[in-house]
Design an enzyme around this catalytic site. Sequence first.
Site, PDB file in Angstrom:
ATOM      1  N   CYS A 177      10.763   8.919 -22.164  1.00  0.00           N
ATOM      2  CA  CYS A 177       9.800   8.046 -21.207  1.00  0.00           C
ATOM      3  C   CYS A 177       8.787   7.212 -22.032  1.00  0.00           C
ATOM      4  O   CYS A 177       8.123   6.372 -21.385  1.00  0.00           O
ATOM      5  CB  CYS A 177       9.264   9.075 -20.361  1.00  0.00           C
ATOM      6  N   ASN A 196      11.484   8.596 -11.108  1.00  0.00           N
ATOM      7  CA  ASN A 196      11.197   8.616 -12.418  1.00  0.00           C
ATOM      8  C   ASN A 196      11.933   8.204 -13.264  1.00  0.00           C
ATOM      9  O   ASN A 196      13.225   9.122 -13.471  1.00  0.00           O
ATOM     10  CB  ASN A 196      10.467  10.055 -12.746  1.00  0.00           C
ATOM     11  N   HIS A 247       3.647   5.130 -17.262  1.00  0.00           N
ATOM     12  CA  HIS A 247       5.014   5.631 -17.006  1.00  0.00           C
ATOM     13  C   HIS A 247       4.946   6.337 -15.611  1.00  0.00           C
ATOM     14  O   HIS A 247       4.079   6.927 -15.280  1.00  0.00           O
ATOM     15  CB  HIS A 247       5.416   6.595 -17.912  1.00  0.00           C
TER      16      HIS A 247
HETATM   17  C1  COA Z   1       7.617  19.377 -11.266  1.00  0.00           C
HETATM   18  C2  COA Z   1       6.355  19.441 -10.614  1.00  0.00           C
HETATM   19  C3  COA Z   1       6.215  18.766  -9.216  1.00  0.00           C
HETATM   20  C4  COA Z   1       6.620  20.983  -9.928  1.00  0.00           C
HETATM   21  O1  COA Z   1       5.389  21.634  -9.179  1.00  0.00           O
HETATM   22  P1  COA Z   1       4.700  22.646  -9.554  1.00  0.00           P
HETATM   23  O2  COA Z   1       3.531  22.647  -8.525  1.00  0.00           O
HETATM   24  O3  COA Z   1       4.483  22.956 -10.872  1.00  0.00           O
HETATM   25  O4  COA Z   1       5.553  23.747  -8.928  1.00  0.00           O
HETATM   26  P2  COA Z   1       5.896  25.348  -9.371  1.00  0.00           P
HETATM   27  O5  COA Z   1       7.287  25.543  -9.864  1.00  0.00           O
HETATM   28  O6  COA Z   1       4.799  25.875  -9.876  1.00  0.00           O
HETATM   29  O7  COA Z   1       6.230  25.889  -7.681  1.00  0.00           O
HETATM   30  C5  COA Z   1       4.852  25.806  -6.810  1.00  0.00           C
HETATM   31  C6  COA Z   1       5.529  26.081  -5.530  1.00  0.00           C
HETATM   32  O8  COA Z   1       6.448  24.931  -5.053  1.00  0.00           O
HETATM   33  C7  COA Z   1       7.849  25.484  -4.850  1.00  0.00           C
HETATM   34  N1  COA Z   1       8.707  24.636  -5.244  1.00  0.00           N
HETATM   35  C8  COA Z   1       9.237  24.368  -6.554  1.00  0.00           C
HETATM   36  N2  COA Z   1      10.066  23.702  -6.646  1.00  0.00           N
HETATM   37  C9  COA Z   1       9.980  23.071  -5.313  1.00  0.00           C
HETATM   38  C10 COA Z   1      10.964  22.081  -4.746  1.00  0.00           C
HETATM   39  N3  COA Z   1      11.788  21.383  -5.323  1.00  0.00           N
HETATM   40  N4  COA Z   1      10.921  21.772  -3.481  1.00  0.00           N
HETATM   41  C11 COA Z   1       9.999  22.482  -2.469  1.00  0.00           C
HETATM   42  N5  COA Z   1       9.362  23.732  -3.197  1.00  0.00           N
HETATM   43  C12 COA Z   1       9.228  23.898  -4.560  1.00  0.00           C
HETATM   44  C13 COA Z   1       7.815  26.841  -5.616  1.00  0.00           C
HETATM   45  O9  COA Z   1       8.698  27.786  -4.993  1.00  0.00           O
HETATM   46  C14 COA Z   1       6.206  27.339  -5.365  1.00  0.00           C
HETATM   47  O10 COA Z   1       6.069  27.967  -4.199  1.00  0.00           O
HETATM   48  P3  COA Z   1       5.183  29.110  -3.849  1.00  0.00           P
HETATM   49  O11 COA Z   1       3.858  28.470  -4.237  1.00  0.00           O
HETATM   50  O12 COA Z   1       5.141  29.619  -2.362  1.00  0.00           O
HETATM   51  O13 COA Z   1       5.572  30.286  -4.690  1.00  0.00           O
HETATM   52  C15 COA Z   1       5.164  19.771 -11.449  1.00  0.00           C
HETATM   53  O14 COA Z   1       5.278  20.729 -12.192  1.00  0.00           O
HETATM   54  C16 COA Z   1       5.038  18.158 -12.113  1.00  0.00           C
HETATM   55  O15 COA Z   1       4.771  17.454 -11.623  1.00  0.00           O
HETATM   56  N6  COA Z   1       5.027  18.434 -13.484  1.00  0.00           N
HETATM   57  C17 COA Z   1       5.172  17.233 -14.215  1.00  0.00           C
HETATM   58  C18 COA Z   1       6.578  16.782 -14.348  1.00  0.00           C
HETATM   59  C19 COA Z   1       6.585  15.296 -14.735  1.00  0.00           C
HETATM   60  O16 COA Z   1       5.806  14.411 -14.614  1.00  0.00           O
HETATM   61  N7  COA Z   1       7.585  15.173 -15.687  1.00  0.00           N
HETATM   62  C20 COA Z   1       8.112  13.819 -16.169  1.00  0.00           C
HETATM   63  C21 COA Z   1       7.594  13.751 -17.497  1.00  0.00           C
HETATM   64  S1  COA Z   1       8.470  12.213 -18.192  1.00  0.00           S
END
Ligand code: COA
Length: 330
Positions: A121, A286, A255
């Site tokens: 990215c 993304n 990005h």
């Molecule tokens: C990917 C991302 C959105 C996930 O969010 P998160 O808050 O870390 O998610 P988690 O895995 O900790 O889960 C949090 C909650 O959401 C839920 N959840 C996870 N994935 C889910 C999905 N796809 N849809 C709905 N709910 C979801 C989980 O079950 C959990 O629920 P709970 O609190 O009831 O247990 C986040 O980590 C993120 O934005 N990271 C940066 C990634 C990024 O920008 N990457 C690109 C780099 S180039």
Amino acid sequence: MALKASHGAAYSRVEGIGAAIPSRVVDNHEMTQYIETSDEWIQQRTGIVERRWAAEHETVESLSMDAARRAIERAGLTPADIDAVIVSTVSHMLQTPSLAAIIAAKLGTDGAAAFDISAACAGFSYGLAQADALVRTGAARHVVVIGAETLSKITDLSDRGTAFLFADGAGAAVVGPSDVPSMGPVVWGSDGEQADVINMSRDWHQAVEEGQPSQITMQGQAVFRWATGFIADAARRTLEASGLTPDELDLFVPHQANNRITDSMLRHLKLPETVTVARTIKHFGNNSAASIPIAIDAMLASGEAKSGDTCLIIGFGAGLVYAGQVITIP
Ligand SMILES: CC(C)(COP(=O)(O)OP(=O)(O)OC[C@H]1O[C@@H](n2cnc3c(N)ncnc32)[C@H](O)[C@@H]1OP(=O)(O)O)[C@@H](O)C(=O)NCCC(=O)NCCS
């Protein structure tokens, strides 16, 4: 006889930008067919409402070609003027030959130098840094930099951590000589200690042996922490290196990884409200190396950006790697 060294232009600038958006619109409701999720959760956590995936007739090559042709035309050049082609991609499925060599030929350059880079990215900013150096050393006069991805082809659609995030598209810029500074110093680096935070699930041999595809894996929270901490400060350092202050900026195009990451960067940078911030992730998802040029292209089309604007860009992703610079919008 003394050895000759090359000398190029005093400065470089982006001369033209182009983009190619795949035709298939995939909204969050479609996502619920693949993973347990909801439109509300995806919008709240990322800002994505819909993303684009390549339709059957669209490939990383065809998207690259379309974006590059547009950028060359907008630069007022023809393919014969292009001396080098740089493609940043992680989704060209052949390790060799490079996609850049194929694009250089199909565009109709006169045998331009061509190579691919793997900087995920951050690839567009890495490519711009390369192009800037090539132009200023005289190794090339006009360079096409392309960021192109079909991440939908290497994303595990049953993975709740990535399926909703990644998308396809291509963006390109032509970099050429300038009489005045139009591209600030690159601020870049890597942290290979965190190589496993975003990576491919298997190498080629494992994929064959296990009969399973190699797909992107991501530790979302680790990326989030890195991006909102270290990368937000790298954006600040990029602006500082350019010699400009926040109120001298017109645009901020990070990005398009996640709107919450962008929000966090804005708080860290303390940008005034006069700075227009890219939020194109809402409609395009993304799309990695393509996200910055696609955002600039879309903002030019909507009137949010205009020629002559001063724009801070920063890319970051798998490696982990990052790169940013301030550019003048062509
Ligand atoms: C990917 C991302 C959105 C996930 O969010 P998160 O808050 O870390 O998610 P988690 O895995 O900790 O889960 C949090 C909650 O959401 C839920 N959840 C996870 N994935 C889910 C999905 N796809 N849809 C709905 N709910 C979801 C989980 O079950 C959990 O629920 P709970 O609190 O009831 O247990 C986040 O980590 C993120 O934005 N990271 C940066 C990634 C990024 O920008 N990457 C690109 C780099 S180039």
